[in-house]
Design a protein around this motif. Structure first.
Motif, PDB file in Angstrom:
ATOM      1  N   TYR A  91      80.405  -6.999 -70.227  1.00 36.20           N
ATOM      2  CA  TYR A  91      79.839  -5.809 -69.235  1.00 36.20           C
ATOM      3  C   TYR A  91      78.805  -6.365 -68.432  1.00 36.20           C
ATOM      4  O   TYR A  91      78.503  -6.019 -67.389  1.00 36.20           O
ATOM      5  N   MET A 142      85.347 -13.043 -59.586  1.00 32.76           N
ATOM      6  CA  MET A 142      84.755 -11.974 -58.606  1.00 32.76           C
ATOM      7  C   MET A 142      84.358 -12.782 -57.494  1.00 32.76           C
ATOM      8  O   MET A 142      84.059 -14.078 -57.665  1.00 32.76           O
ATOM      9  N   LEU A 150      82.839  -2.722 -72.181  1.00 37.46           N
ATOM     10  CA  LEU A 150      83.700  -2.711 -70.990  1.00 37.46           C
ATOM     11  C   LEU A 150      84.323  -1.283 -70.842  1.00 37.46           C
ATOM     12  O   LEU A 150      85.075  -0.931 -69.769  1.00 37.46           O
ATOM     13  N   LEU A 164      87.316  -8.072 -57.614  1.00 33.53           N
ATOM     14  CA  LEU A 164      87.099  -8.265 -59.156  1.00 33.53           C
ATOM     15  C   LEU A 164      88.334  -8.458 -59.853  1.00 33.53           C
ATOM     16  O   LEU A 164      89.133  -7.257 -59.569  1.00 33.53           O
ATOM     17  N   ILE A 177      91.460  -4.102 -63.375  1.00 31.39           N
ATOM     18  CA  ILE A 177      91.047  -4.028 -64.355  1.00 31.39           C
ATOM     19  C   ILE A 177      92.302  -4.092 -65.363  1.00 31.39           C
ATOM     20  O   ILE A 177      92.812  -2.666 -65.428  1.00 31.39           O
ATOM     21  N   VAL A 197      79.794  -8.703 -65.787  1.00 31.98           N
ATOM     22  CA  VAL A 197      80.272  -8.049 -64.432  1.00 31.98           C
ATOM     23  C   VAL A 197      79.082  -7.434 -63.738  1.00 31.98           C
ATOM     24  O   VAL A 197      78.983  -7.457 -62.651  1.00 31.98           O
ATOM     25  N   GLN A 198      78.096  -6.906 -64.440  1.00 30.05           N
ATOM     26  CA  GLN A 198      77.281  -6.006 -64.002  1.00 30.05           C
ATOM     27  C   GLN A 198      76.110  -7.012 -63.052  1.00 30.05           C
ATOM     28  O   GLN A 198      75.934  -6.991 -61.896  1.00 30.05           O
ATOM     29  N   MET A 237      87.716 -13.656 -66.050  1.00 23.21           N
ATOM     30  CA  MET A 237      87.254 -12.800 -65.220  1.00 23.21           C
ATOM     31  C   MET A 237      86.858 -13.487 -63.890  1.00 23.21           C
ATOM     32  O   MET A 237      86.535 -14.847 -63.825  1.00 23.21           O
ATOM     33  N   LEU A 295      82.961   0.259 -67.884  1.00 18.79           N
ATOM     34  CA  LEU A 295      82.899  -0.332 -66.626  1.00 18.79           C
ATOM     35  C   LEU A 295      83.471   0.650 -65.599  1.00 18.79           C
ATOM     36  O   LEU A 295      82.743   0.547 -64.499  1.00 18.79           O
ATOM     37  N   ALA A 306      88.884  -3.723 -57.228  1.00 16.01           N
ATOM     38  CA  ALA A 306      88.946  -3.916 -58.794  1.00 16.01           C
ATOM     39  C   ALA A 306      90.151  -3.817 -59.283  1.00 16.01           C
ATOM     40  O   ALA A 306      90.827  -2.698 -59.205  1.00 16.01           O
ATOM     41  N   LEU A 329      89.635  -8.706 -63.778  1.00 15.16           N
ATOM     42  CA  LEU A 329      89.279  -8.612 -65.304  1.00 15.16           C
ATOM     43  C   LEU A 329      90.551  -8.309 -66.024  1.00 15.16           C
ATOM     44  O   LEU A 329      91.392  -7.242 -65.954  1.00 15.16           O
TER      45      LEU A 329
END
Length: 410
Positions: free
Chosen positions: A321, A355, A284, A342, A305, A324-325, A353, A287, A303, A344
């Motif tokens: 990670y 999305m 992360l 997003l 984070i 999320v990817q 998380m 990220l 996003a 997180l």
């Protein structure tokens, strides 16, 4: 008649006969040893001595020999190559338990006992059949005829029938003995319950490793290709009007392609069992670069984070990670360049998380109507970490939520 002669031309018949003859040859040293030792035993009855020397001692010796672990490997290889049929699926290997050794000892003794019978008959029956076949047409010497138990006043016309019958009986015995040994070989030489369980566990570990490599390849290379496709399209559209953005997109394409090649090289190294390939350890903390590459591809990304995510345990950070990817890749493939939100952060002892992107948005150049393996791979990652996952429509948006415990016991 054709049915009787068919086993004569079968390759399997004579390969099995070879297996039996090998068993007879292996028994000879045991017989010679027992015949040499039996006179040392103080027994006056000659019949008892005969049974001891020809049956009891050789059988006991073969049973003891069969307990040697490597005997199973040798007998399995021999049965697999010569007996064919059910024995062809045997896997050679030493006996690793006393249960396997006991079955191997019984098989070794059976193989040698049946083999010596077939070997003896194979030596005795053909000459006898030859004499019987020629008896009516050849004037044999009286002494030679007496040696076979015939007298001059005996009718010799049944000789050919007796000779042919003895050959047919020998052939039938060879076929039957070979078939029975082939059928029973897996029972005596096959894996034990513990060995089968170990094989299943080893296969499960291998399949799990293959699935892990497939997930890594799908998530890393798949995401890179999706982003590169959109970045290349965006750079091409603004090449004349905004060369600065085009250069930035091309630089991002280069970086994405290089990272994908590193991941691919790592996975191929694992498949080749090459320990010199270092494992990519994106977490992360990396990220920001991932989100920036997605934005350069033309995606509007909102996003948020939480700063505490960089302190989550390494194992959770690496899997998060990749999750999320894959979530971003899923949005790019199936929705195109739509706004993506997003969220997180850490809540208590869990990493949360979420999305989402609009439903029914116009498909962009990178949109893909087909299904994929991405969500399945994410679900496997979440399951390994004992987390929770949900994905599907939520009002006018498609939402993807994952909750991971920060500690394995949570």
């Amino acid at each position: 008649m054709i049915g009787v002669l068919r086993p004569l031309v079968r390759r399997t018949t004579w390969r099995r006969w070879s297996h039996l003859v090998v068993g007879g040859a292996l028994l000879m040293p045991y017989w010679f040893l027992s015949v040499s030792l039996t006179p040392l035993i103080p027994i006056g009855n000659p019949y008892v001595v005969l049974v001891l020397s020809l049956v009891v001692l050789p059988t006991a010796a073969t049973l003891v020999t069969g307990l040697v672990p490597t005997v199973r490997m040798l007998e399995t290889s021999l049965a697999r190559e010569l007996l064919e049929g059910p024995a062809k699926d045997l896997e050679p290997g030493p006996a690793r338990s006393w249960e396997s050794r006991g079955r191997t000892a019984a098989w070794f003794s059976l193989h040698l006992a049946v083999g010596v019978v077939i070997s003896g008959l194979s030596l005795a029956v053909p000459p006898f059949a030859f004499v019987a076949l020629l008896a009516p047409v050849v004037r044999w010497d009286e002494q030679f005829i007496d040696a076979w138990g015939w007298r001059g006043d005996w009718p010799q016309w049944p000789g050919p029938l007796i000779g042919l019958g003895s050959l047919v009986a020998l052939l039938a015995l060879i076929v039957a003995a070979g078939a029975l040994l082939s059928r029973f070989a897996p029972v005596f030489l096959g894996p034990s319950a513990a060995e089968r369980l170990a094989a299943v566990e080893a296969r499960a570990v291998k399949l799990a490793e293959r699935n892990r490599l497939a997930r890594e390849l799908h998530d890393s290379v798949g995401h890179a290709l999706s982003v590169v496709t959109l970045q290349a399209g965006a750079a091409g559209r603004v090449l004349d009007s905004d060369p600065g953005f085009a250069r930035e997109a091309l630089s991002a394409i280069e970086e994405s392609a290089r990272a994908a090649l590193e991941d691919l090289d790592h996975v191929l190294g694992l498949l080749r069992e090459d320990p010199s390939r270092p494992a990519p350890q994106a977490t992360l903390k990396d990220l920001g670069r991932l989100l920036e590459q997605t934005r350069i591809a033309g995606v509007t990304l909102d996003a948020r984070i939480g700063p505490e995510v960089e302190a989550v345990p390494a194992a959770v950070s690496r899997e998060a990670y990749r999750i999320v990817q894959e979530g971003l890749t899923n949005a790019l493939r199936h929705a195109g360049k739509v706004p993506v939100r997003l969220r997180l952060g850490v809540a208590g002892d869990r990493l949360e998380m979420e999305m989402s992107n609009p439903l029914g948005a116009a498909r962009g150049a990178g949109a893909d109507h087909g299904g994929g393996r991405g969500l399945g791979g994410v679900r496997e990652r979440v399951t390994v970490l004992r987390g929770e996952m949900s994905a599907g429509p939520d009002g006018e948006r498609w939402c993807f939520r994952v909750s991971l415990p920060l500690r394995s016991g949570s």
